[in-house]
Design a protein around this motif. Structure first.
Motif, mmCIF file in Angstrom:
data_model
loop_
_atom_site.group_PDB
_atom_site.id
_atom_site.type_symbol
_atom_site.label_atom_id
_atom_site.label_comp_id
_atom_site.label_asym_id
_atom_site.label_seq_id
_atom_site.Cartn_x
_atom_site.Cartn_y
_atom_site.Cartn_z
ATOM 1 N N HIS A 1 -6.286 5.115 6.738
ATOM 2 C CA HIS A 1 -5.288 4.091 6.424
ATOM 3 C C HIS A 1 -4.146 4.135 7.437
ATOM 4 O O HIS A 1 -3.801 5.197 7.968
ATOM 5 N N GLU A 2 -3.524 2.977 7.679
ATOM 6 C CA GLU A 2 -2.434 2.907 8.658
ATOM 7 C C GLU A 2 -1.132 3.497 8.129
ATOM 8 O O GLU A 2 -0.243 3.849 8.900
ATOM 9 N N SER A 3 -0.988 3.614 6.807
ATOM 10 C CA SER A 3 0.228 4.191 6.227
ATOM 11 C C SER A 3 0.126 5.710 6.188
ATOM 12 O O SER A 3 -0.800 6.275 5.599
ATOM 13 N N SER A 4 1.083 6.385 6.797
ATOM 14 C CA SER A 4 1.072 7.855 6.797
ATOM 15 C C SER A 4 1.232 8.397 5.376
ATOM 16 O O SER A 4 0.741 9.485 5.063
ATOM 17 N N HIS A 5 1.928 7.646 4.504
ATOM 18 C CA HIS A 5 2.092 8.086 3.108
ATOM 19 C C HIS A 5 0.734 8.156 2.415
ATOM 20 O O HIS A 5 0.427 9.141 1.719
ATOM 21 N N ASP B 1 0.803 -1.224 0.000
ATOM 22 C CA ASP B 1 0.000 0.000 0.000
ATOM 23 C C ASP B 1 0.842 1.283 0.000
ATOM 24 O O ASP B 1 0.469 2.265 -0.656
ATOM 25 N N PRO B 2 1.983 1.341 0.721
ATOM 26 C CA PRO B 2 2.750 2.593 0.719
ATOM 27 C C PRO B 2 3.227 3.049 -0.651
ATOM 28 O O PRO B 2 3.549 4.229 -0.829
#
Length: 406
Positions: free
Chosen positions: A358-362, A330-331
């Motif tokens: 979403h868990e990804s900060s990106h 996902d990132p």
């Protein structure tokens, strides 16, 4: 830089590694050679030596039958196909590549390279080796290198955050090795995985007409036929191969398994893959454009995003599907998040709101930036909350300020 007639992994310095890697990644050979203090012919010889080593290794690992097999007999691999339609070509290439007098030297070199990889934590070296494996069709070896280096990159990043330096760096002294960020290896890992998928899906008994067209398209990589570079080189190749591209588009979606392997290499031929895929507007083509957009290649990935935008609202279900699968990657899906921001319909707006969680900060950062394109003030509370959760990022900050100004 001192250049021997044959490049040896065990004697390569960092100064020798860097130009080869830049060239394999599509850099300008004139500029690379000038920086390295060598001429262009020496640079190409260094690259060819590496690729030749990888090809010899592939041949060495190919199990060639000792007894003679007739062309029309069943293939010994057990596929049920005739030998000529299955492993004949691969076995003949392996026989030609193997030199009985050099086999022991190759085995010794293989042991030396394994020792070098084991003891030198140099990402540029690992990148070169992985790239050579991909060019030789040895996807499993490339996958393993990328997977292992991704783990190292994540570990080194955590160590750097905690200690302010890499493990092999002394206080006030730089690290001995050059490390890639985790996202770089995640991207390379994805490319290697897709290369294996594409290789395994390639029709073994391909249609002669399609094979001929693919071979013609690959002439785009012939520097003798097309010495031009950059946008001028692209235009000249496109004009010269127009008839080939038109034929590929007319054949239809059955061409997809033949053309996808080209997309995994940073090459001129790979640049044309998104254009051909877009002409089909089918499920498999849309999914392939999303996959290629995650490669991070300067032109091919950008072209894939461009064509995804042109598909408009019809592509949103495929983007949603992409986030439902391969979640570990996902990132590197930020490009398709930006596509949602340029398709301003309710479905893309709702999907972007969900991506704020979403868990990804990106992904959160890019989703917030894309939401700013909708000029919907009601999105502000969710954007502010998401930004606070990830600790504040520039892109979503700017989008929040834009909505506040409204």
């Amino acid at each position: 830089m001192s250049i021997t007639s044959k490049l040896q992994f065990d004697t390569m310095s960092e100064a020798e590694l860097e130009p080869v890697l830049e060239l394999l990644q599509g850099g300008d050979p004139n500029i690379i050679a000038l920086k390295a203090g060598i001429n262009k012919e020496q640079l190409f010889r260094m690259r060819d030596d590496l690729l030749a080593q990888a090809e010899r290794k592939r041949a060495e690992l190919t199990d060639v039958p000792s007894e003679k097999i007739g062309r029309n007999e069943p293939c010994p691999c057990g596929s049920g196909k005739k030998y000529k339609h299955c492993c004949l070509e691969k076995h003949e290439a392996a026989r030609q590549a193997k030199d009985p007098e050099q086999e022991e030297n190759l085995r010794a070199k293989k042991r030396e390279q394994k020792q070098l990889i084991k003891h030198i934590d140099e990402d540029r070296l690992h990148d070169i080796v992985a790239t050579c494996h991909l060019y030789a069709g040895e996807c499993e070896e490339a996958i393993e290198i990328c997977r292992r280096r991704l783990e190292v990159a994540r570990s080194e990043k955590d160590y750097f955050i905690e200690h302010g330096r890499y493990r092999d760096a002394e206080i006030d002294k730089p690290a001995l090795s050059y490390y890639y960020p985790p996202l770089t290896w995640l991207q390379k890992y994805w490319i290697a995985l897709k290369a294996k998928d594409y290789r395994d899906s390639y029709p073994i008994a391909g249609k002669p007409k399609i094979n001929a067209l693919i071979k013609k398209l690959q002439t785009a990589d012939d520097k003798n036929q097309f010495p031009e570079k950059h946008s001028n080189g692209l235009e000249l190749r496109k004009n010269a191969l127009k008839d080939t591209l038109d034929q590929l588009k007319r054949i239809g979606p059955e061409i997809i398994p033949y053309i996808l392997p080209l997309a995994c290499k940073y090459s001129w031929a790979g640049i044309f893959v998104p254009e051909v895929l877009f002409s089909y507007k089918k499920d498999m083509a849309s999914r392939a454009l999303i996959d290629i957009s995650m490669f991070g290649f300067a032109y091919a990935s950008g072209a894939s995003l461009h064509y995804l935008e042109k598909l408009g609202e019809a592509v949103i279900p495929y983007i949603e599907e992409a986030f439902a699968r391969d979640k570990a990657f996902d990132p590197i899906k930020t490009g398709i998040v930006s596509v949602l921001g340029n398709i301003r319909v309710p479905a893309s707006y709702e999907l972007l709101l969900r991506l704020l969680e979403h868990e990804s900060s990106h992904i959160v950062n890019w989703a917030g930036d894309a939401l700013g394109n909708f000029n919907k003030i009601e999105a502000l509370p969710a954007m502010v909350a998401a930004n606070q959760r990830i600790g504040g990022e520039k892109m979503i900050d700017t989008a929040i300020q834009k909505l506040k100004d409204l």
